[in-house]
Motif scaffolding. Structure first.
Motif, mmCIF file in Angstrom:
data_model
loop_
_atom_site.group_PDB
_atom_site.id
_atom_site.type_symbol
_atom_site.label_atom_id
_atom_site.label_comp_id
_atom_site.label_asym_id
_atom_site.label_seq_id
_atom_site.Cartn_x
_atom_site.Cartn_y
_atom_site.Cartn_z
ATOM 1 N N LEU A 1 0.812 -1.228 0.000
ATOM 2 C CA LEU A 1 0.000 0.000 0.000
ATOM 3 C C LEU A 1 0.843 1.275 0.000
ATOM 4 C CD1 LEU A 1 -2.948 -0.995 2.353
ATOM 5 C CD2 LEU A 1 -2.948 -0.791 -0.136
ATOM 6 N N ASP A 2 1.942 1.297 0.761
ATOM 7 C CA ASP A 2 2.808 2.482 0.749
ATOM 8 C C ASP A 2 3.412 2.699 -0.627
ATOM 9 O OD1 ASP A 2 2.431 3.280 3.382
ATOM 10 O OD2 ASP A 2 4.169 2.170 4.130
ATOM 11 N N GLN A 3 3.898 1.627 -1.227
ATOM 12 C CA GLN A 3 4.493 1.737 -2.559
ATOM 13 C C GLN A 3 3.458 2.180 -3.575
ATOM 14 O OE1 GLN A 3 5.843 -2.271 -2.530
ATOM 15 N NE2 GLN A 3 7.895 -1.763 -1.798
ATOM 16 N N VAL A 4 2.247 1.638 -3.488
ATOM 17 C CA VAL A 4 1.170 2.043 -4.402
ATOM 18 C C VAL A 4 0.921 3.540 -4.289
ATOM 19 C CG1 VAL A 4 -1.328 1.869 -4.820
ATOM 20 C CG2 VAL A 4 0.036 -0.202 -4.565
ATOM 21 N N ASP A 5 0.865 4.049 -3.054
ATOM 22 C CA ASP A 5 0.638 5.488 -2.865
ATOM 23 C C ASP A 5 1.713 6.322 -3.544
ATOM 24 O OD1 ASP A 5 -1.683 5.160 -1.417
ATOM 25 O OD2 ASP A 5 -0.725 5.397 0.536
ATOM 26 N N TRP A 6 2.986 5.913 -3.405
ATOM 27 C CA TRP A 6 4.073 6.695 -3.986
ATOM 28 C C TRP A 6 4.171 6.515 -5.494
ATOM 29 C CZ3 TRP A 6 5.442 10.810 -1.757
ATOM 30 C CH2 TRP A 6 5.343 10.913 -0.373
ATOM 31 N N ILE A 7 3.791 5.360 -5.992
ATOM 32 C CA ILE A 7 3.721 5.188 -7.448
ATOM 33 C C ILE A 7 2.623 6.094 -8.009
ATOM 34 C CG2 ILE A 7 3.175 3.577 -9.320
ATOM 35 C CD1 ILE A 7 4.526 1.369 -7.544
ATOM 36 N N HIS A 8 1.482 6.128 -7.341
ATOM 37 C CA HIS A 8 0.389 7.013 -7.782
ATOM 38 C C HIS A 8 0.839 8.473 -7.756
ATOM 39 C CE1 HIS A 8 -3.230 4.104 -7.026
ATOM 40 N NE2 HIS A 8 -2.311 3.599 -7.816
ATOM 41 N N THR A 9 1.593 8.850 -6.731
ATOM 42 C CA THR A 9 2.119 10.218 -6.646
ATOM 43 C C THR A 9 3.038 10.500 -7.831
ATOM 44 O OG1 THR A 9 1.928 10.236 -4.244
ATOM 45 C CG2 THR A 9 3.467 11.818 -5.216
ATOM 46 N N ALA A 10 3.888 9.551 -8.166
ATOM 47 C CA ALA A 10 4.793 9.717 -9.312
ATOM 48 C C ALA A 10 3.996 9.863 -10.610
ATOM 49 C CB ALA A 10 5.759 8.538 -9.407
ATOM 50 N N VAL A 11 2.936 9.080 -10.760
ATOM 51 C CA VAL A 11 2.085 9.177 -11.952
ATOM 52 C C VAL A 11 1.479 10.576 -12.044
ATOM 53 C CG1 VAL A 11 -0.030 8.314 -13.066
ATOM 54 C CG2 VAL A 11 1.587 6.695 -12.038
ATOM 55 N N LEU A 12 0.976 11.079 -10.949
ATOM 56 C CA LEU A 12 0.397 12.426 -10.939
ATOM 57 C C LEU A 12 1.463 13.487 -11.220
ATOM 58 C CD1 LEU A 12 -2.072 14.213 -10.545
ATOM 59 C CD2 LEU A 12 -1.612 14.173 -8.088
ATOM 60 N N ASP A 13 2.654 13.321 -10.628
ATOM 61 C CA ASP A 13 3.756 14.259 -10.876
ATOM 62 C C ASP A 13 4.074 14.368 -12.365
ATOM 63 O OD1 ASP A 13 4.082 14.674 -8.142
ATOM 64 O OD2 ASP A 13 5.846 13.367 -7.979
ATOM 65 N N VAL A 14 4.092 13.236 -13.043
ATOM 66 C CA VAL A 14 4.519 13.204 -14.447
ATOM 67 C C VAL A 14 3.375 13.523 -15.407
ATOM 68 C CG1 VAL A 14 5.491 11.738 -16.271
ATOM 69 C CG2 VAL A 14 6.416 11.617 -13.945
ATOM 70 N N PHE A 15 2.188 13.016 -15.132
ATOM 71 C CA PHE A 15 1.100 13.130 -16.107
ATOM 72 C C PHE A 15 -0.028 14.074 -15.675
ATOM 73 C CE2 PHE A 15 3.037 8.980 -17.072
ATOM 74 C CZ PHE A 15 3.413 9.246 -18.376
ATOM 75 N N GLY A 16 0.195 14.846 -14.634
ATOM 76 C CA GLY A 16 -0.839 15.750 -14.152
ATOM 77 C C GLY A 16 -0.816 17.130 -14.772
ATOM 78 N N VAL A 17 0.050 17.353 -15.761
ATOM 79 C CA VAL A 17 0.174 18.695 -16.318
ATOM 80 C C VAL A 17 -0.435 18.792 -17.719
ATOM 81 C CG1 VAL A 17 1.788 20.532 -16.961
ATOM 82 C CG2 VAL A 17 2.228 19.139 -14.926
ATOM 83 N N ILE A 18 0.001 17.950 -18.655
ATOM 84 C CA ILE A 18 -0.408 18.094 -20.053
ATOM 85 C C ILE A 18 -1.303 16.926 -20.470
ATOM 86 C CG2 ILE A 18 0.433 18.282 -22.432
ATOM 87 C CD1 ILE A 18 3.030 19.491 -21.217
ATOM 88 N N ASP A 19 -2.487 17.238 -20.944
ATOM 89 C CA ASP A 19 -3.454 16.189 -21.269
ATOM 90 C C ASP A 19 -2.983 15.256 -22.388
ATOM 91 O OD1 ASP A 19 -3.851 18.043 -23.340
ATOM 92 O OD2 ASP A 19 -6.027 17.883 -23.300
ATOM 93 N N ARG A 20 -2.274 15.785 -23.389
ATOM 94 C CA ARG A 20 -1.793 14.929 -24.490
ATOM 95 C C ARG A 20 -0.846 13.850 -23.977
ATOM 96 N NH1 ARG A 20 -0.505 19.931 -27.934
ATOM 97 N NH2 ARG A 20 1.074 19.887 -26.357
ATOM 98 N N GLU A 21 0.012 14.220 -23.023
ATOM 99 C CA GLU A 21 0.953 13.254 -22.471
ATOM 100 C C GLU A 21 0.213 12.182 -21.670
ATOM 101 O OE1 GLU A 21 3.816 15.562 -20.285
ATOM 102 O OE2 GLU A 21 4.761 16.306 -22.131
ATOM 103 N N ARG A 22 -0.767 12.602 -20.881
ATOM 104 C CA ARG A 22 -1.577 11.647 -20.131
ATOM 105 C C ARG A 22 -2.338 10.728 -21.085
ATOM 106 N NH1 ARG A 22 -6.795 13.083 -18.085
ATOM 107 N NH2 ARG A 22 -6.989 13.440 -20.333
#
Length: 140
Positions: free
Chosen positions: A77-98
């Motif tokens: 669960l801890d790793q899942v939370d930080w992986i999700h955070t990394a996903v948001l960090d990388v793909f939370g800015v530009i919709d085309r990239e997401r």
């Protein structure tokens, strides 16, 4: 790459995070896959998990996404939370990239490896929940 694989086994979490960021450049190489999985699933420090996952996701290609997906399938669960955070960090800015990442993950859902398929499905779900800050201008 051998030096980075050696660094991945360091007792110092900063060294392991550096190894993860460096090894991410070699994600398409079979010999980098297991060390990268080990770093994303680092049992000693979730900083290593986040930094390695971010580096892999920043590649914005199927090789990086596949490693993160495989890790996500077996993460605690801890790793899942930080992986999700990394996903948001990388793909939370530009919709085309997401959107491009979603398409690549949907393709990975048909991968031969069951762990990759399962994790890609989870990763697709996380990505589709993100509302990026910037949206491309669309012609109507």
């Amino acid at each position: 790459m051998a030096a980075l694989i050696g660094l991945a086994g360091s007792p110092d979490h900063r060294d392991r995070a550096d190894a993860g960021r460096g090894l991410a450049s070699f994600a398409e190489m079979p010999e980098a896959r297991e060390p990268l999985l080990g770093l994303v699933l680092d049992a000693g420090d979730t900083f290593v998990t986040r930094m390695t996952a971010q580096a892999l996701l920043r590649r914005q290609d199927s090789a990086g996404l596949a490693v993160v997906a495989s890790a996500l399938a077996t993460a605690d669960l801890d790793q899942v939370d930080w992986i999700h955070t990394a996903v948001l960090d990388v793909f939370g800015v530009i919709d085309r990239e997401r959107d491009a990442a979603v398409r690549k993950c949907e393709a990975l859902e048909r991968d031969a490896d069951e762990r990759t398929r399962h994790g890609a499905s989870q990763l697709t779900a996380v990505l589709t929940e993100i509302t990026p800050l910037l949206h491309a201008t669309r012609n109507h």
